[in-house]
Design a protein around this motif. Structure first.
Motif, mmCIF file in Angstrom:
data_model
loop_
_atom_site.group_PDB
_atom_site.id
_atom_site.type_symbol
_atom_site.label_atom_id
_atom_site.label_comp_id
_atom_site.label_asym_id
_atom_site.label_seq_id
_atom_site.Cartn_x
_atom_site.Cartn_y
_atom_site.Cartn_z
ATOM 1 N N ARG A 129 0.822 -1.200 0.000
ATOM 2 C CA ARG A 129 0.000 0.000 0.000
ATOM 3 C C ARG A 129 0.860 1.255 0.000
ATOM 4 O O ARG A 129 0.573 2.228 -0.706
ATOM 5 C CB ARG A 129 -0.927 -0.001 1.230
ATOM 6 N N ARG A 130 1.954 1.215 0.786
ATOM 7 C CA ARG A 130 2.868 2.362 0.800
ATOM 8 C C ARG A 130 3.465 2.587 -0.581
ATOM 9 O O ARG A 130 3.593 3.723 -1.038
ATOM 10 C CB ARG A 130 3.976 2.155 1.835
ATOM 11 N N THR A 133 0.895 4.142 -2.885
ATOM 12 C CA THR A 133 0.449 5.493 -2.538
ATOM 13 C C THR A 133 1.604 6.476 -2.383
ATOM 14 O O THR A 133 1.413 7.565 -1.861
ATOM 15 C CB THR A 133 -0.368 5.460 -1.229
ATOM 16 N N THR A 134 2.799 6.090 -2.819
ATOM 17 C CA THR A 134 3.971 6.953 -2.670
ATOM 18 C C THR A 134 4.563 7.270 -4.030
ATOM 19 O O THR A 134 4.709 6.381 -4.885
ATOM 20 C CB THR A 134 5.035 6.285 -1.784
ATOM 21 N N PRO A 141 3.519 11.318 -0.744
ATOM 22 C CA PRO A 141 2.315 10.594 -1.160
ATOM 23 C C PRO A 141 1.928 10.998 -2.584
ATOM 24 O O PRO A 141 2.120 12.147 -2.996
ATOM 25 C CB PRO A 141 1.261 11.044 -0.144
ATOM 26 N N GLY A 145 -2.455 8.357 -2.383
ATOM 27 C CA GLY A 145 -2.083 8.602 -0.998
ATOM 28 C C GLY A 145 -2.651 9.907 -0.476
ATOM 29 O O GLY A 145 -3.024 10.012 0.703
ATOM 30 N N ASP A 148 -6.098 9.283 0.595
ATOM 31 C CA ASP A 148 -6.141 8.634 1.916
ATOM 32 C C ASP A 148 -5.969 9.661 3.031
ATOM 33 O O ASP A 148 -6.630 9.588 4.081
ATOM 34 C CB ASP A 148 -5.044 7.571 2.013
#
Length: 568
Positions: A129-130, A133-134, A141, A145, A148
């Motif tokens: 997920r990181r 979203t990065t 982000p 991200g 989120d």
């Protein structure tokens, strides 16, 4: 893990779980019984002991943390419940899927609890997920991200603002200096923006040259504007890239979430970001920080709706031309007509050209619209000739927009219309605006010479309202300067306007050009302009824009009057 989970649920409603040999179950499992106001262990298996969840009831973190859950389950009539549970600090947290089952409906004071360890799975999912979203370049982000982050802010409550920062000229810089220089610039921009933020503000890279800021708004919504202005000042200092010092400007749009600014605060994440992007786009024209306004977005939606209707109208030939006469100021005779596009939309509303022409230019529809107008003007002129028994003696003026000049091959389009309707080039006056000329002088000069080669007359429309360059007037084959109505209307009572008109007329005479004054509404004004040396006049004094048959009738009346005068 999946096998163990299936094994635990294989018995009818989990009723015989206490009768199993716990050591045969490969996942941490414990049997719990109610003891007074607390709970105790009946049995634990080896996997549970190794899990470190505590095998002494009064020291077990599991019993301490899950006591309320166990109590609620035993008080209920449920035979089984499942939920996610974590233990430990953020860094060393462990994650479990917990199953509490009742041995049988008659046993109300005991249960069996199984723990499926999901720690590795959760860490893997969070790691993925990181990555998803990065932004890999800046480490910030990305768009997902950023969404989120906004969702988390909305969950916490309170008002917040989203700022979208759009870098100007980045595409050109990236193309000229290369991708590495562009990447270096983006990283440096991100650092500078971050340095301008408050500690609780968050930054993300949400597009190629777009950055997003999420900020909490306390009591003063102007905090967002002040932050935007601070960012603009931060980015105003030149950036050192290779051997160059590059200045970067940015456009910033603001949209409010939560309670927001009056009725403009929204909750939908994507809508909030889109609103800020819309405001940033509007900010490009004025170089100012722009707050999203609902009415502006409504206008944009109306323009998209108009674009759709206009596209259909062009395809289905639902537009028409109106024709306004242009008269010789010395004799008062009609010498030509200017063709003007008219459109009645599907709702029966007559749309002003000042409304739908800009929509056509922005959408690119001006090219097919311009081609249609050229063809329709030539067809109408040919029809007038036939009705007059040879030639009506009129020229036809057709407007070309700057966008059409840039995107279309104008000279062949005009030539094809002339050939198709058996007209000579000197019957056409092509009217161009100053903006069309200054947009690409060299290319436009080539087009103008090609049109002159066809025999067309060239007129500069709305002279004096744009970015006139005297060098253009000297070099380009312009035949007529049209003096804008803003200088003509009210001229008799305004010495400054008279001075401007005199100057234009003197300039045209020095360059060997004729002139047309627009917006003439009185005989006195027409006589004054004629006395000053203006060649032609156009305005409501002579006629409003007419339908083709009415214009033909006006031509017939003028011809009849001229014949009568000659006979007398």
């Amino acid at each position: 893990m999946a096998t163990a989970s299936s094994d635990l649920s294989s018995s009818p409603a989990g009723c015989d779980l206490l009768d199993r040999d716990l050591e045969m179950i490969p996942i941490p499992t414990v049997q719990v019984v109610r003891e007074g106001t607390g709970f105790g262990f009946l049995a634990v298996n080896r996997a549970y002991r190794l899990a470190g969840l505590g095998v002494i009831a009064d020291r077990s973190p599991m019993l301490a943390l899950l006591a309320s859950r166990i109590d609620a389950f035993l008080r209920s009539t449920d035979l089984r419940t499942d939920f996610d549970w974590s233990i430990g600090q953020v860094i060393d947290s462990r994650y479990y899927r917990v199953t509490i089952a009742r041995p049988s409906p008659g046993l109300r004071d005991r249960c069996q609890i199984a723990f499926i360890d999901l720690t590795a799975q959760v860490h893997t999912e969070r790691s993925l997920r990181r990555e998803m979203t990065t932004d890999s370049l800046t480490g910030l982000p990305n768009r997902e991200g950023f969404g989120d982050m906004i969702e988390a802010a909305q969950a916490d409550g309170g008002d917040h603002a989203v700022l979208v920062i759009d870098l100007d000229r980045f595409g050109r810089l990236n193309a000229c200096l290369g991708g590495l220089a562009g990447d270096e610039l983006l990283i440096t921009v991100a650092r500078r923006i971050k340095g301008a933020l408050r500690a609780r503000d968050a930054i993300a890279r949400i597009g190629g040259d777009e950055f997003g800021i999420l900020m909490a708004v306390d009591d003063d919504a102007n905090e967002a504007t002040r932050l935007a202005e601070r960012i603009q000042r931060t980015l105003s200092a030149p950036f050192r890239l290779s051997d160059y010092e590059i200045g970067i400007e940015c456009s910033i749009g603001i949209a409010f979430g939560g309670g927001g600014e009056g009725d403009d605060g929204v909750e939908d994440v994507e809508e909030l970001i889109r609103n800020a992007q819309f405001a940033a786009k509007r900010a490009k024209s004025g170089r100012q920080v722009e707050r999203y306004q609902t009415h502006a977005f409504t206008i944009a939606r109306e323009q998209f709706a108009m674009e759709t209707a206009l596209r259909r109208a062009i395809e289905e030939r639902q537009l028409r031309l109106a024709f306004q006469p242009i008269c010789d100021l010395a004799s008062g005779s009609i010498v030509s007509f200017e063709a003007l596009a008219r459109w009645r939309d599907p709702h029966g509303v007559e749309q002003e050209p000042s409304v739908f022409i800009p929509v056509a230019e922005e959408s690119g529809l001006i090219v097919p619209l311009g081609r249609w107008a050229m063809e329709e003007a030539a067809r109408t002129l040919r029809w007038w000739d036939e009705e007059c028994g040879g030639t009506c003696g009129m020229r036809m003026g057709v407007n070309l927009s700057a966008i059409q000049m840039q995107r279309d091959d104008i000279a062949p389009v005009v030539e094809a219309a002339l050939i198709r309707h058996e007209l000579k080039g000197d019957r056409f006056t092509i009217e161009l605006t100053e903006s069309a000329i200054v947009s690409d002088p060299d290319r436009i000069a080539g087009i103008m010479h090609a049109l002159k080669g066809l025999g067309c007359t060239l007129a500069m429309d709305d002279f004096g309202t744009g970015y006139s360059n005297l060098a253009y007037l000297q070099k380009l084959p312009i035949d007529i300067l049209k003096i804008d109505r803003s200088f003509v209307s009210g001229m008799l009572g305004d010495r400054d306007k008279i001075a401007i008109v005199r100057a234009v007329l003197s300039l045209a005479e020095a360059l060997g050009m004729k002139t047309t004054a627009e917006g003439i509404e009185s005989n006195e004004l027409a006589q004054t302009l004629a006395a000053l040396g203006c060649t032609y006049g156009q305005g409501y004094l002579y006629a409003r824009p007419l339908e083709a048959p009415d214009a033909l009738a006006m031509i017939g009346s003028a011809r009849a009057a001229a014949t009568t005068w000659s006979a007398s």
